[in-house]
Motif scaffolding. Structure first.
Motif, short mmCIF file in Angstrom:
data_model
loop_
_atom_site.label_atom_id
_atom_site.label_comp_id
_atom_site.label_asym_id
_atom_site.label_seq_id
_atom_site.Cartn_x
_atom_site.Cartn_y
_atom_site.Cartn_z
N TYR A 135 0.84 -1.20 0.00
CA TYR A 135 0.00 0.00 0.00
C TYR A 135 0.88 1.25 0.00
CZ TYR A 135 -4.21 2.68 0.92
OH TYR A 135 -5.27 3.55 0.81
N LEU B 176 1.38 4.48 -2.73
CA LEU B 176 1.39 5.90 -2.39
C LEU B 176 2.65 6.58 -2.93
CD1 LEU B 176 0.07 5.72 1.30
CD2 LEU B 176 -1.19 6.41 -0.73
N PHE C 99 2.69 11.84 4.31
CA PHE C 99 1.45 11.07 4.31
C PHE C 99 1.72 9.58 4.58
CE2 PHE C 99 -2.13 8.90 2.20
CZ PHE C 99 -3.15 9.43 2.97
N VAL D 170 2.28 9.08 8.23
CA VAL D 170 1.04 9.06 9.03
C VAL D 170 0.30 7.73 8.84
CG1 VAL D 170 -1.21 10.14 9.34
CG2 VAL D 170 0.80 11.56 9.02
N ILE D 171 0.17 7.29 7.58
CA ILE D 171 -0.54 6.04 7.31
C ILE D 171 0.17 4.86 7.97
CG2 ILE D 171 -1.05 4.40 5.43
CD1 ILE D 171 -3.07 6.58 5.59
N VAL E 9 -0.70 4.81 11.59
CA VAL E 9 -2.06 4.32 11.77
C VAL E 9 -2.10 2.80 11.58
CG1 VAL E 9 -4.39 4.40 10.82
CG2 VAL E 9 -3.11 6.51 11.13
N PHE F 75 -0.97 0.30 14.40
CA PHE F 75 -1.92 -0.10 15.44
C PHE F 75 -2.67 -1.37 15.06
CE2 PHE F 75 -1.48 4.33 16.76
CZ PHE F 75 -1.43 4.19 18.12
N ILE G 99 -2.60 10.34 18.33
CA ILE G 99 -2.91 10.55 16.91
C ILE G 99 -3.16 12.03 16.65
CG2 ILE G 99 -4.58 10.04 15.08
CD1 ILE G 99 -2.90 7.68 15.60
#
Lengths: 284, 285
Positions: free
Chosen positions: A162, A166, A207, A210-211, A214, A217, A265
């Motif tokens: 993924y 990006l 970006f 950040v992804i 996330v 988790f 976050i």
């Protein structure tokens, strides 16, 4: 009624349904859980930050939060580096790049449970990895501190595809003329990478960062698949801690720990916002 | 060496390296596929409990003899796994359709209309989209419990149809469609609702395909919600139920693993082009 007023009413009515869902299933109960986090579980009395202190002092929360942080510290830079390198390779317009993209995205789409047996067969004490390389000193990869590294590996395996997409998106947006101009000026590939590719990839980097945080988790799924509700302590994650509190319905501890994660976050998002502000860009 | 041969030599090395990575990435998937065609005995001999202390699991990659025992188990002898598959499929399709509907409405509102507080609300949606389950699960649990939906599939579906990511993605994609397209529909006398479904939705097919794949994948892979919302092991969706087979039968586990990959791999292979295009809209700069 004026046309603009009518238009804005129409807009609100389209937004209303999804927003109602977010309010009912998230915002309102989250507000309630903020209130509860300041109350005593038994008497509903206001207790200030007592619950916050209790959770922060609890052994199991510290273990879970520590593991989660350690995981990010190791997993996020590794996955960014690996997915960038693979995106750069795929960006070379080689044959079959769409074929490779599909394959690299496959771990992202399949459920954890479908391949967890393979990971057990590979990493267990009598597993394939030991049988191939460590026959003299078999390591129990899943029930020792090594479980943490197995989890990092699984996280990279699952999510790099993924991130790679990006990065490929970011790479595609760099104008080809820049490269041509640099080549005409006699810049080598390394110089081009440092002076053109890397700086222009900046926003994408942020970006992806950040992804990746996330997604880190979500690695609970792999930990749960490998070790169940009570895995080796090195892969005891925040969700494990929360599951135990769901079992005995300790709303105070649940609320507090979810607020802690929320604050973390929120800090990352704030950094994203400030980063953008500094660049003078208010557009999304 | 001239430039052309050097170039093709470089490309060859690159392709070689990528192939090596692809084989590594696919290993667990192919291993599961290959294992699912081994007989019960072959599986037990190689990967089973027989590999006790001192014994090691050999690197046994291909079946000695192709047998369908695992699949027979799955389809005929223990049909509850197959039933779980259909139930999970139903849950995930429902969630996906719901997410598409609400996300299209939300995306439309935030991309093509002006209303007070729009940008602030949209920022909140971005924050919500980035929150992990460790934050959103507690509030959803409170509501699902209050509605008396614990231990039912609705506990997964109802909170699942509202996706902040979906609204965000549709907003980004619809914002890229020129307003003039909608204006001309308006001049032709179409109201905004008809314009949405007749004009806007058909011009963002790649985005809708992307959201379909991503929300289905997300639902198909869910673990956090079911283990909190559903206590009854036999009501779990396949993504969690499958974990329970591990100890029971390895042959069945392999076959069931393959079964659980089929819908998502199918979606990926068919929509890869659209997926790559759609994901590109999700990048916040």
């Amino acid at each position: 009624m004026k046309l603009t007023q009518r238009k804005s009413l129409e807009g609100i009515s389209y937004a209303a349904l999804p927003l109602a869902g977010f309010l009912v299933f998230f915002a309102v109960p989250f507000g309630i859980s903020i209130v509860r986090s300041f109350q005593s579980g038994l008497t509903q009395e206001f207790v200030g930050f007592e619950n916050y202190i209790l959770v922060a002092q609890s052994e199991s929360f510290r273990l879970a939060a520590g593991n989660t942080f350690r995981f990010m510290l190791m997993g996020v830079p590794s996955i960014i580096l690996i997915s960038l390198v693979i995106a750069l390779a795929l960006n070379q317009k080689i044959k079959g790049s769409s074929f490779f993209r599909t394959i690299f995205l496959m771990p992202y789409v399949i459920p954890v449970a479908s391949t967890v047996m393979v990971f057990q067969i590979v990493f267990e004490q009598s597993g394939i990895l030991n049988s191939l390389f460590f026959k003299d000193e078999a390591v129990d990869f899943l029930h020792s501190d090594n479980a943490f590294y197995v989890l990092v590996l699984l996280y990279i395996w699952k999510n790099f595809g993924y991130n790679m997409i990006l990065f490929l998106t970011g790479l595609a947006q760099i104008p080809q003329e820049y490269y041509e101009a640099a080549r005409v000026d006699g810049a080598g590939p390394l110089r081009i990478f440092w002076s053109i590719t890397l700086p222009l990839l900046g926003p994408t980097f942020f970006f992806v960062f950040v992804i990746s945080i996330v997604n880190s988790f979500k690695v609970f799924r792999e930990a749960y698949a490998l070790g169940g509700a009570y895995p080796h302590s090195s892969i005891y994650m925040l969700q494990h801690f929360m599951n135990n509190n769901f079992q005995n319905l300790n709303y105070q501890r649940l609320s507090v720990s979810s607020i802690y994660v929320f604050l973390m976050i929120a800090l990352v998002v704030l950094a994203l916002f400030l980063h953008r502000r500094r660049k003078g860009d208010n557009q999304l | 060496m001239n430039r052309k041969t050097r170039e093709s030599c470089k490309n060859f090395m690159l392709a070689l390296a990528l192939t090596a990575i692809a084989v590594t990435v696919l290993f667990p998937i192919l291993f599961t596929l290959s294992g699912s065609f081994m007989g019960e005995e072959e599986v037990a001999q190689n990967f089973g409990e027989i590999a006790l202390e001192g014994n090691y699991t050999p690197l046994h990659l291909l079946p000695d003899k192709i047998e369908l025992a695992g699949y027979a188990d799955l389809f005929v002898i223990q049909p509850n796994y197959l039933m779980r598959f259909w139930i999970s499929l139903g849950i995930c399709v429902t969630i996906t359709i719901g997410q598409l509907f609400f996300s299209i409405l939300g995306g439309y509102a935030f991309s093509k209309f002006q209303f007070p507080g729009r940008d602030v609300i949209f920022y909140c949606i971005i924050v919500l989209m980035l929150l992990p389950y460790q934050v959103t699960l507690v509030p959803s649990y409170m509501v699902v419990r209050a509605l008396g939906l614990l231990n039912t599939s609705y506990s997964l579906i109802l909170p699942g149809v509202f996706s902040a990511f979906g609204v965000f993605l549709m907003r980004q994609i619809m914002a890229a469609v020129p307003d003039s397209l909608l204006e001309s529909a308006h001049l032709d006398g179409a109201n905004s609702f008809i314009a949405l479904w007749r004009i806007l939705v058909p011009s963002c097919t790649a985005g809708i395909a992307t959201l379909t794949v991503l929300s289905f994948v997300d639902a198909w892979n869910m673990v956090e919600q079911p283990i909190v919302f559903i206590q009854d092991k036999f009501k779990q969706p396949l993504s969690v139920f499958l974990l329970a087979i591990n100890g029971e039968s390895i042959a069945l586990g392999f076959a069931c693993g393959v079964l659980s990959m089929i819908p998502v791999v199918f979606l990926l292979v068919f929509f890869e082009e659209q997926l790559v295009e759609g994901i590109s809209y999700s990048v916040l700069k």
